[in-house]
Design a protein around this motif. Structure first.
Motif, mmCIF file in Angstrom:
data_model
loop_
_atom_site.group_PDB
_atom_site.id
_atom_site.type_symbol
_atom_site.label_atom_id
_atom_site.label_comp_id
_atom_site.label_asym_id
_atom_site.label_seq_id
_atom_site.Cartn_x
_atom_site.Cartn_y
_atom_site.Cartn_z
ATOM 1 N N LEU A 187 -42.898 62.442 31.947
ATOM 2 C CA LEU A 187 -44.218 61.809 32.577
ATOM 3 C C LEU A 187 -44.977 60.897 31.859
ATOM 4 O O LEU A 187 -45.511 59.862 32.376
ATOM 5 N N SER A 188 -45.134 61.206 30.590
ATOM 6 C CA SER A 188 -46.181 60.187 29.722
ATOM 7 C C SER A 188 -45.359 59.050 29.445
ATOM 8 O O SER A 188 -45.929 58.072 29.712
ATOM 9 N N LEU A 189 -44.165 58.921 29.097
ATOM 10 C CA LEU A 189 -43.249 57.849 28.995
ATOM 11 C C LEU A 189 -43.387 56.928 30.241
ATOM 12 O O LEU A 189 -43.614 55.697 30.259
ATOM 13 N N MET A 190 -43.202 57.601 31.548
ATOM 14 C CA MET A 190 -43.072 56.725 32.812
ATOM 15 C C MET A 190 -44.474 56.168 32.991
ATOM 16 O O MET A 190 -44.844 55.154 33.627
ATOM 17 N N ILE A 191 -45.659 57.055 33.044
ATOM 18 C CA ILE A 191 -46.669 56.798 33.647
ATOM 19 C C ILE A 191 -47.410 55.773 32.461
ATOM 20 O O ILE A 191 -48.240 55.042 33.099
ATOM 21 N N GLY A 192 -47.322 56.371 31.306
ATOM 22 C CA GLY A 192 -48.014 55.630 30.124
ATOM 23 C C GLY A 192 -46.846 54.677 29.662
ATOM 24 O O GLY A 192 -47.020 54.512 28.409
ATOM 25 N N TYR A 246 -42.021 72.711 29.012
ATOM 26 C CA TYR A 246 -43.094 72.116 29.663
ATOM 27 C C TYR A 246 -43.524 71.105 29.043
ATOM 28 O O TYR A 246 -43.916 69.862 29.386
ATOM 29 N N GLY A 247 -43.118 71.013 27.589
ATOM 30 C CA GLY A 247 -43.150 69.771 26.798
ATOM 31 C C GLY A 247 -42.322 68.769 27.232
ATOM 32 O O GLY A 247 -42.488 67.509 26.900
ATOM 33 N N GLY A 248 -41.045 68.922 27.606
ATOM 34 C CA GLY A 248 -39.961 67.939 28.173
ATOM 35 C C GLY A 248 -40.599 67.385 29.463
ATOM 36 O O GLY A 248 -40.432 66.100 29.700
ATOM 37 N N TYR A 249 -41.262 68.036 30.364
ATOM 38 C CA TYR A 249 -41.993 67.600 31.566
ATOM 39 C C TYR A 249 -42.902 66.708 31.207
ATOM 40 O O TYR A 249 -43.138 65.630 31.690
ATOM 41 N N MET A 250 -43.799 67.105 30.026
ATOM 42 C CA MET A 250 -44.888 66.186 29.699
ATOM 43 C C MET A 250 -44.542 64.878 29.045
ATOM 44 O O MET A 250 -44.921 63.905 29.466
ATOM 45 N N SER A 251 -43.337 64.711 28.181
ATOM 46 C CA SER A 251 -43.027 63.699 27.562
ATOM 47 C C SER A 251 -42.525 62.790 28.520
ATOM 48 O O SER A 251 -42.612 61.547 28.320
ATOM 49 N N GLY A 299 -49.855 68.228 35.737
ATOM 50 C CA GLY A 299 -49.391 67.225 34.943
ATOM 51 C C GLY A 299 -50.230 65.768 35.089
ATOM 52 O O GLY A 299 -50.173 65.019 34.154
ATOM 53 N N LYS A 300 -51.301 66.041 36.097
ATOM 54 C CA LYS A 300 -52.167 64.723 35.982
ATOM 55 C C LYS A 300 -53.087 64.736 34.832
ATOM 56 O O LYS A 300 -53.082 63.671 34.151
ATOM 57 N N LEU A 301 -54.105 65.788 34.751
ATOM 58 C CA LEU A 301 -54.717 65.535 33.435
ATOM 59 C C LEU A 301 -54.132 65.638 32.283
ATOM 60 O O LEU A 301 -54.692 65.003 31.208
ATOM 61 N N GLU A 302 -53.044 66.466 32.178
ATOM 62 C CA GLU A 302 -52.485 66.584 30.751
ATOM 63 C C GLU A 302 -51.858 65.324 30.286
ATOM 64 O O GLU A 302 -51.851 64.985 29.220
ATOM 65 N N VAL A 303 -51.323 64.612 31.345
ATOM 66 C CA VAL A 303 -50.683 63.182 30.976
ATOM 67 C C VAL A 303 -51.913 62.142 30.702
ATOM 68 O O VAL A 303 -51.478 61.433 29.844
ATOM 69 N N ILE A 304 -52.797 62.209 31.248
ATOM 70 C CA ILE A 304 -53.782 61.337 30.883
ATOM 71 C C ILE A 304 -54.575 61.550 29.614
ATOM 72 O O ILE A 304 -54.736 60.554 28.740
ATOM 73 N N ASP A 305 -54.701 62.832 29.410
ATOM 74 C CA ASP A 305 -55.045 63.074 27.954
ATOM 75 C C ASP A 305 -53.973 63.015 26.980
ATOM 76 O O ASP A 305 -54.471 62.433 25.676
ATOM 77 N N GLN A 306 -52.775 62.870 26.989
ATOM 78 C CA GLN A 306 -51.665 62.485 25.864
ATOM 79 C C GLN A 306 -51.707 61.007 26.090
ATOM 80 O O GLN A 306 -51.523 60.400 24.804
ATOM 81 N N VAL A 325 -51.700 66.848 20.555
ATOM 82 C CA VAL A 325 -53.004 66.735 21.049
ATOM 83 C C VAL A 325 -52.706 67.891 21.993
ATOM 84 O O VAL A 325 -51.821 67.965 22.750
ATOM 85 N N ASP A 326 -53.767 68.917 21.959
ATOM 86 C CA ASP A 326 -54.007 69.870 22.905
ATOM 87 C C ASP A 326 -54.771 69.459 24.097
ATOM 88 O O ASP A 326 -56.081 69.461 24.126
ATOM 89 N N ASN A 327 -54.143 69.170 25.153
ATOM 90 C CA ASN A 327 -54.661 68.409 26.394
ATOM 91 C C ASN A 327 -55.582 69.470 27.314
ATOM 92 O O ASN A 327 -55.451 70.629 26.813
ATOM 93 N N ARG A 328 -56.313 68.940 28.191
ATOM 94 C CA ARG A 328 -56.962 70.138 29.001
ATOM 95 C C ARG A 328 -55.737 70.666 29.621
ATOM 96 O O ARG A 328 -55.045 70.406 29.994
ATOM 97 N N GLY A 329 -56.428 72.192 29.947
ATOM 98 C CA GLY A 329 -55.406 73.023 30.530
ATOM 99 C C GLY A 329 -54.839 74.185 29.646
ATOM 100 O O GLY A 329 -54.298 75.141 29.830
ATOM 101 N N THR A 330 -54.946 73.564 28.225
ATOM 102 C CA THR A 330 -54.367 74.472 27.193
ATOM 103 C C THR A 330 -55.185 75.664 26.938
ATOM 104 O O THR A 330 -56.223 75.877 27.437
ATOM 105 N N GLY A 331 -54.911 76.387 25.936
ATOM 106 C CA GLY A 331 -55.834 77.931 25.965
ATOM 107 C C GLY A 331 -56.588 77.819 24.611
ATOM 108 O O GLY A 331 -56.884 76.853 23.928
#
Length: 714
Positions: free
Chosen positions: A592-597, A585-590, A553-560, A532-538
């Motif tokens: 955060l996604s596991l923790m918040i989600g 950046y993908g490692g940052y996202m994964s 990290g906020k909106l991106e994680v919500i979108d994942q 998924v290309d979240n908000r903030g991508t190009g």
């Protein structure tokens, strides 16, 4: 439509194995590389390997056949890896024994070769130098060694040291410091004037920049490697622009203003050999200025300014070109919400906006000033596509030259009469063609037929592209890769792949990389792979990209998380087995996604992740978050370190200890926080490996490790 010859769900085909992907190169595609267009418009040159030695051959555009050998490494006795010609094509500059420094910087042994006689002249007595560049009059070469700028006259061999204050971790002349190289995509920081009488260069005083220390393992006592790395909020190099006059031997500093906490990331000579143009960015990167300076006196004047409530992205304002009329220039900007091309008078006043629409120009390819035609690549057909267009300088007569769906990358001849089209789709590998500027195809240079034939024997799954709405109704682009023997009555685990950083794009109709074929291997093991290309991508305009400003990290994680929920509702998905993985950046996202989600994701792999933006560099981080002093919550609220208490699932953390980009320190601090939160997890480090974790057996090892972890945990 899917190409049946390449992607099949038929049984009894071979499954993709790890060996195919990582050891045998089964899915590696051929290309045509090292191309330089030649001045007469009838030939181009290309570097090839001949009898085990490098060679540069001349190719006839009309026939596509080899028309002669221009450089022969065996005859020269030089195992060169790159080459360039002067404008007259009487001399060549070749490099051998090239040693990489960071992502874009390198040094090597350089030679100048006289093409008529075949005589070679070694520069600097064979010592390694960087960015050797022939002067426009072909008489001299400028280069950098040990942070100083040099000049050598070819006829006499006379060498001039232009600067003498260069010193490791203190002053750099003519090449970029670490953070400029990484974030402004530059390494060489000097340019010859058009008349070969002056050299403009950027000087970096990095004496006040904090030093980062990495230990290099492998000896009885590990060695320290210390280099200047400005973390967010810390001091940057003080950059200044200078012009060296060859006749007088004097150096003049250009006036960039009194403020020194700024960026000076670009220098350009205008058509006037005494007028130097340069870009100035303020520290927060929300104001970009173009200035013109008198190269003799240093006096400068402001030509145009662009400001933003968020940031002005240099990558979207980096196509400045001065026209030969000496009166106008063209540039790109996303000031109207999408990256487009603008035509200006020399004083900065706008003549017109050449392209417009709710789509982006991704690259300016060429300008035919005589015909007043401009060539560019854009996303007009779709954010998932890249097509090649021509338009008149007056903004009329737009025509698509590559209507075929997919991704087109273009290499155009300097006379704008021909171009080479590198075209692929998610289903079909690279096809390289030679074309007239009108779009007419002249010859297929590479069609990867051998790879296509090979692929018919494998059970490969196609990428299925689609969109779905996130929480605010914004449609996000995504894809699925199902197993080739997909059975809709079964329940499958899903692994999401994420990068997600500002301006990035993973969901694209283009042939995949090694990582994509690892995903094919996982599909063969019974996984569904999704992205998924979240908000903030190009590729979707400024507002979409800038929506994550000041709160990475906020909106991106919500979108994942929303993507995972969307997949969980599919009847063939096991909602209890959804994982996510990413790198950098993908490692940052994964993480955060596991923790918040934690109620959606069961498993995550994070490779070389940023775990707090306080540890990353000034230019990248402050562009999107401002400084920590101005926006502390933007740095801390979405740091994985601050969310470790939420970890429930399976977590694998991987990092290279020699990562000069995202420092191993990020993972060390995350591990410490996880321990203090009493969380169990898996981790692995790769000694001395940089951000890519490659070389030796590392690539095979890391993907084998991740495969085993996913099979066990997901």
């Amino acid at each position: 439509m899917m190409s049946i010859s390449l992607f099949s769900q038929a049984q009894n085909l071979k499954k993709v194995r790890p060996e195919d992907v990582f050891k045998l190169g089964t899915f590696s595609q051929e290309t045509i590389s090292g191309i330089n267009w030649m001045k007469d418009g009838q030939f181009y040159s290309s570097q090839i390997l001949r009898n085990g030695a490098p060679a540069v051959v001349k190719i006839n555009l009309e026939t596509g056949q080899e028309a002669g050998v221009l450089l022969d490494g065996r005859t020269l006795g030089v195992d060169f890896s790159s080459y360039s010609f002067n404008a007259e094509e009487s001399k060549a500059l070749i490099a051998s024994d090239v040693e990489s420094i960071y992502r874009r910087s390198s040094k090597g042994v350089f030679y100048v070769v006289d093409l008529a006689s075949g005589r070679k002249q070694q520069l600097m007595n064979g010592e390694k130098i960087s960015y050797a560049t022939l002067s426009p009059d072909n008489d001299k070469v400028a280069f950098v060694q040990n942070n100083n700028l040099y000049l050598v006259e070819l006829a006499s061999g006379k060498q001039t040291q232009i600067t003498s204050d260069g010193e490791w971790n203190k002053v750099i002349n003519g090449s970029a410091d670490w953070v400029y190289e990484e974030e402004f995509a530059m390494a060489q920081a000097f340019q010859w004037s058009p008349d070969a009488k002056k050299i403009a260069f950027i000087r970096f005083d990095e004496s006040q920049v904090p030093e980062f220390n990495m230990q290099l393992w492998g000896s009885l006592y590990p060695k320290d490697y210390k280099f200047k790395y400005p973390k967010a909020g810390q001091k940057n190099s003080i950059a200044s622009i200078h012009v060296y006059d060859l006749a007088s031997g004097k150096t003049q500093q250009m006036d960039a203003g009194t403020e020194t906490d700024i960026y000076l990331p670009r220098i350009y000579w205008t058509k006037d050999a005494n007028t130097l143009a340069f870009i100035r960015l303020n520290r927060l990167q929300n104001q970009l200025d173009l200035l013109h300076a008198d190269a003799s006196t240093g006096a400068s004047k402001l030509i145009l300014t662009e400001t933003s409530q968020t940031y002005v992205d240099l990558n979207y304002n980096d196509d400045l070109q001065y026209l030969s009329d000496g009166k106008t220039f063209i540039r790109t900007s996303e000031q109207d919400g999408f990256k487009h091309i603008y035509h200006h008078n020399l004083d900065g006043s706008l003549i017109r906006q050449i392209t417009s629409g709710n789509w982006e120009v991704t690259a300016m390819v060429g300008l035919d000033e005589k015909a007043k035609k401009l060539y560019y690549i854009s996303t007009e057909a779709s954010p998932l596509e890249r097509n090649f267009y021509v338009i008149n300088l007056n903004g009329k007569g737009k025509k698509v030259l590559t209507p075929a769906k997919g991704t087109h990358t273009i290499n155009m001849s300097s006379d704008r009469k021909f171009y080479i089209d590198y075209h692929s789709t998610a289903d079909v590998p690279l096809k390289v063609t030679l074309n007239e500027a009108s779009g007419k195809e002249l010859k297929v240079l590479e069609d990867n037929q051998a790879l296509k034939d090979k692929l018919t024997g494998y059970a490969l799954a196609k990428k299925e592209f689609f969109t779905f709405p996130t929480v605010d109704g914004t449609l996000l682009n995504a894809y699925l890769i199902k197993p080739a023997d997909f059975d809709p009555s079964k329940k499958y685990p899903v692994l999401m792949y994420v990068y997600g950083g500002p301006g990035s794009q993973n969901v694209l109709n283009a042939w995949g990389s090694l990582r994509d074929f690892w995903h094919q291997q996982l599909a063969a093991e019974g996984f569904i792979v999704a992205c998924v290309d979240n908000r903030g991508t190009g590729a979707r305009g400024r507002d979409f990209k800038h929506s994550t400003y000041a709160n990475l990290g906020k909106l991106e994680v919500i979108d994942q998380i929303e993507g995972a929920k969307h997949f969980a509702e599919m009847p063939f998905v096991d909602p209890s087995r959804i994982g996510i993985w990413g790198w950098s950046y993908g490692g940052y996202m994964s993480s955060l996604s596991l923790m918040i989600g934690n109620d959606v994701f069961k498993t995550a792999i994070a490779v070389a992740p940023v775990t707090t933006w306080r540890y990353y560099d000034t230019i990248y981080t402050e562009r999107y978050l401002q400084t920590p002093q101005l926006n502390a919550t933007g740095y801390d609220d979405n740091s994985p370190i601050m969310h470790v208490n939420k970890l429930k699932g399976n977590f694998l953390l991987i990092h290279g200890t020699g990562d000069d980009n995202v420092h191993f320190q990020n993972s060390v601090d995350l591990v410490n926080a996880l321990i203090n939160a009493d969380k169990q997890f898996d981790s692995f480090y790769y000694p001395n490996k940089a951000h890519s974790i490659s070389g030796g057996n590392a690539t095979w090892h890391i993907y084998t490790q991740m495969t085993n972890f996913l099979k066990e945990k997901l």
